[in-house]
Design an enzyme around this catalytic site. Structure first.
Site, PDB file in Angstrom:
ATOM      1  N   LYS A 296     -18.924 -17.278   2.277  1.00 30.79           N
ATOM      2  CA  LYS A 296     -20.370 -17.114   2.437  1.00 30.79           C
ATOM      3  C   LYS A 296     -21.072 -16.476   1.251  1.00 30.79           C
ATOM      4  O   LYS A 296     -20.578 -15.525   0.669  1.00 30.79           O
ATOM      5  CB  LYS A 296     -20.626 -16.248   3.667  1.00 30.79           C
ATOM      6  CG  LYS A 296     -20.242 -16.963   4.935  1.00 30.79           C
ATOM      7  CD  LYS A 296     -20.657 -16.153   6.131  1.00 30.79           C
ATOM      8  CE  LYS A 296     -20.432 -16.962   7.388  1.00 30.79           C
ATOM      9  NZ  LYS A 296     -20.587 -16.141   8.569  1.00 30.79           N
TER      10      LYS A 296
ATOM     11  N   ARG B 182       0.818  -1.215   0.000  1.00 29.87           N
ATOM     12  CA  ARG B 182       0.000   0.000   0.000  1.00 29.87           C
ATOM     13  C   ARG B 182       0.855   1.271   0.000  1.00 29.87           C
ATOM     14  O   ARG B 182       0.479   2.277  -0.591  1.00 29.87           O
ATOM     15  CB  ARG B 182      -0.947  -0.001   1.202  1.00 29.87           C
ATOM     16  CG  ARG B 182      -2.113  -0.944   0.971  1.00 29.87           C
ATOM     17  CD  ARG B 182      -3.058  -0.947   2.134  1.00 29.87           C
ATOM     18  NE  ARG B 182      -4.336  -1.519   1.736  1.00 29.87           N
ATOM     19  CZ  ARG B 182      -5.266  -1.900   2.587  1.00 29.87           C
ATOM     20  NH1 ARG B 182      -5.074  -1.786   3.881  1.00 29.87           N
ATOM     21  NH2 ARG B 182      -6.398  -2.395   2.156  1.00 29.87           N
TER      22      ARG B 182
ATOM     23  N   GLY C  38     -10.263  -8.835  -0.233  1.00 30.55           N
ATOM     24  CA  GLY C  38      -9.508  -9.537   0.789  1.00 30.55           C
ATOM     25  C   GLY C  38      -8.777 -10.803   0.422  1.00 30.55           C
ATOM     26  O   GLY C  38      -7.594 -10.785   0.081  1.00 30.55           O
TER      27      GLY C  38
ATOM     28  N   GLY D 113     -12.938  -3.998   1.068  1.00 30.03           N
ATOM     29  CA  GLY D 113     -14.348  -3.633   1.253  1.00 30.03           C
ATOM     30  C   GLY D 113     -14.806  -2.590   0.248  1.00 30.03           C
ATOM     31  O   GLY D 113     -15.933  -2.654  -0.262  1.00 30.03           O
TER      32      GLY D 113
HETATM   33  P1  AMP Z   1     -14.454 -14.569   2.170  1.00 27.49           P
HETATM   34  O1  AMP Z   1     -13.837 -13.714   3.228  1.00 27.49           O
HETATM   35  O2  AMP Z   1     -15.924 -14.677   2.233  1.00 27.49           O
HETATM   36  O3  AMP Z   1     -13.931 -14.240   0.779  1.00 27.49           O
HETATM   37  O4  AMP Z   1     -13.969 -16.051   2.490  1.00 27.49           O
HETATM   38  C1  AMP Z   1     -12.644 -16.445   2.466  1.00 27.49           C
HETATM   39  C2  AMP Z   1     -12.506 -17.688   3.268  1.00 27.49           C
HETATM   40  O5  AMP Z   1     -13.333 -18.694   2.748  1.00 27.49           O
HETATM   41  C3  AMP Z   1     -11.112 -18.258   3.282  1.00 27.49           C
HETATM   42  O6  AMP Z   1     -10.579 -18.138   4.562  1.00 27.49           O
HETATM   43  C4  AMP Z   1     -11.307 -19.718   2.899  1.00 27.49           C
HETATM   44  O7  AMP Z   1     -10.588 -20.611   3.709  1.00 27.49           O
HETATM   45  C5  AMP Z   1     -12.786 -19.921   3.125  1.00 27.49           C
HETATM   46  N1  AMP Z   1     -13.327 -21.020   2.300  1.00 27.49           N
HETATM   47  C6  AMP Z   1     -13.214 -21.183   0.985  1.00 27.49           C
HETATM   48  N2  AMP Z   1     -13.791 -22.323   0.587  1.00 27.49           N
HETATM   49  C7  AMP Z   1     -14.269 -22.929   1.694  1.00 27.49           C
HETATM   50  C8  AMP Z   1     -14.956 -24.162   1.928  1.00 27.49           C
HETATM   51  N3  AMP Z   1     -15.264 -24.998   0.938  1.00 27.49           N
HETATM   52  N4  AMP Z   1     -15.302 -24.451   3.202  1.00 27.49           N
HETATM   53  C9  AMP Z   1     -15.001 -23.592   4.203  1.00 27.49           C
HETATM   54  N5  AMP Z   1     -14.359 -22.420   4.042  1.00 27.49           N
HETATM   55  C10 AMP Z   1     -13.989 -22.093   2.791  1.00 27.49           C
END
Ligand code: AMP
Length: 395
Positions: free
Chosen positions: A197, A34, A353, A376
């Site tokens: 999610k 950054r 992220g 974000g």
């Molecule tokens: P996000 O912050 O929503 O982009 O999520 C990122 C996180 O999702 C990372 O830490 C990954 O380890 C987790 N992730 C990705 N695929 C899976 C999965 N199949 N089951 C559980 N966690 C996951």
């Protein structure tokens, strides 16, 4: 007003930068990306014969001074990148700091202490913003990473520079890259969305359905879509309250002729662990006692074929639990496909992220067209929201 054509000679530029960088227990900056990305703006101003006052936040200091979050820790990194001595003010609105910035010599660079040592920064306080504005003759916002926040230094402060406010070069680049993906006529446009999610990405997915030709959905969120179609997903991550919405998204995509690609297979394990054996399972036939932690080889092949044949690519979110070596392959393969497409002249944007963390982990950041510094902020921009920090400069 545009930074490139503005002449900063004899002007004090007050710049909101995003120096919210990771720092280890010994006070060393562990990733200076950054800071590095802010340098072109600073060099332009210094080359014109102006001076600079830098302001930023660092971490979450709970509205009071805290050594752990002192921006003084980034001085060595900034000095070596800029090849210049930095003057540091240990409070961003003290009398002392105003004395320092009042008669700044051209060529000087001042760094103000963490803005978030004052609660007024995050509260968006008019008086605090006005006070800060006394540090400069012209306001430059180059902090894309905080432009989605209506804070004193990112948004309110612009009111005190009605004729002398502009974006820095980094923000301009960030905006033009996202706009290129969202508003371009280049096709096929493929968005790859992953991560844990569905709930955190729904608005983005809905907004993207109006723009993309292909939407690849991987990571934990894919299982909600599979379950919604009556697939058996075992113990995989799922958000049951979003099953209907997942179906709605699939229907909307079909109506808009957007091709949604879900994984066809998955690497499954009995626990959320890197130490146990894992199996390749058909995505909708996962046994009750297993969970999917990465996309499988067949999905990788299908996703690769779509990605390498795309002209525009947007990637947000990992395909699996890339933090564990057993479940990195899906994310690495997608990153490789994006790199290959970029070599073949596609424009690729990686943002948000964890996909940025992943691309850095695999040392591929310089092999895609642009990696966004704003997690974000980038997500909210993709959702179609007007970001307060951008609005404040444009209006
Ligand atoms: P996000 O912050 O929503 O982009 O999520 C990122 C996180 O999702 C990372 O830490 C990954 O380890 C987790 N992730 C990705 N695929 C899976 C999965 N199949 N089951 C559980 N966690 C996951």
């Amino acid at each position: 007003m545009d930074l490139k054509s503005y002449n900063f000679k004899n002007k004090r530029a007050l710049i909101r930068v995003d120096f919210n960088v990771p720092i280890d227990n010994n006070g060393n900056v562990t990733d200076n990306t950054r800071i590095k990305m802010a340098i072109p703006t600073l060099e332009k101003i210094l080359n014109d014969g102006g001076s600079i006052v830098l302001m930023s936040h660092l971490g979450r200091p709970n509205d009071e001074p805290n050594k752990e979050f002192s921006l003084s820790q980034i001085i060595p990194s900034l000095e070596s990148l800029l090849e210049k001595k930095i003057i540091f003010c240990s409070d961003c609105v003290s009398d002392e700091s105003f004395k320092t910035t009042k008669n700044l010599e051209n060529g000087s660079v001042v760094l103000l202490e963490n803005l978030r040592f004052h609660k007024e920064e995050k509260n968006g306080d008019k008086d605090f913003a006005q006070k800060l504005s006394n540090h400069g003759d012209v306001y430059v916002n180059d902090a894309f990473g905080t432009s989605h926040r209506a804070h004193s230094s990112t948004s309110l402060i612009a009111n005190y520079f009605p004729n002398d406010k502009m974006f820095g070069l980094l923000i301009e680049k960030e905006i033009s890259c996202v706009d290129k993906v969202l508003n371009s006529n280049l096709h096929p446009l493929t968005a790859i969305v992953g991560g844990a999610k569905v709930s955190s990405k729904i608005t983005i997915i809905l907004n993207l359905l109006d723009k993309v030709d292909h939407l690849i959905i991987g990571g934990g969120m894919a299982y909600t879509f599979i379950k919604a179609q009556n697939g058996l997903i075992g113990k995989s991550l799922v958000e049951d309250q979003y099953l209907d919405l997942a179906l709605e998204i699939l229907k909307k995509a079909a109506d808009k002729d957007v091709k949604i690609h879900l994984p066809t297979d998955s690497l499954c394990c009995k626990e959320f662990s890197n130490d146990l054996e894992y199996n390749i399972r058909t995505i909708d036939l996962i046994p009750n006692d297993e969970m999917g932690l990465d996309i499988g080889p067949d999905s990788i092949k299908i996703f690769n074929n779509i990605i390498v044949n795309s002209s525009l690519i947007l990637w947000n979110g990992p395909m699996g639990v890339f933090e564990m070596s057993n479940f990195q392959n899906g994310t690495i393969s997608v990153a490789n496909s994006i790199v290959e497409a970029t070599k073949n002249k596609a424009f690729s944007l990686v943002g948000g992220g964890d996909s940025v963390a992943a691309i850095n982990l695999f040392n591929m950041a310089d092999k895609v067209s642009h990696v966004s510094t704003g997690g974000g902020a980038m997500l909210e921009y993709l959702e179609g929201k007007e970001l307060p920090g951008l609005h404040a400069i444009r209006n």
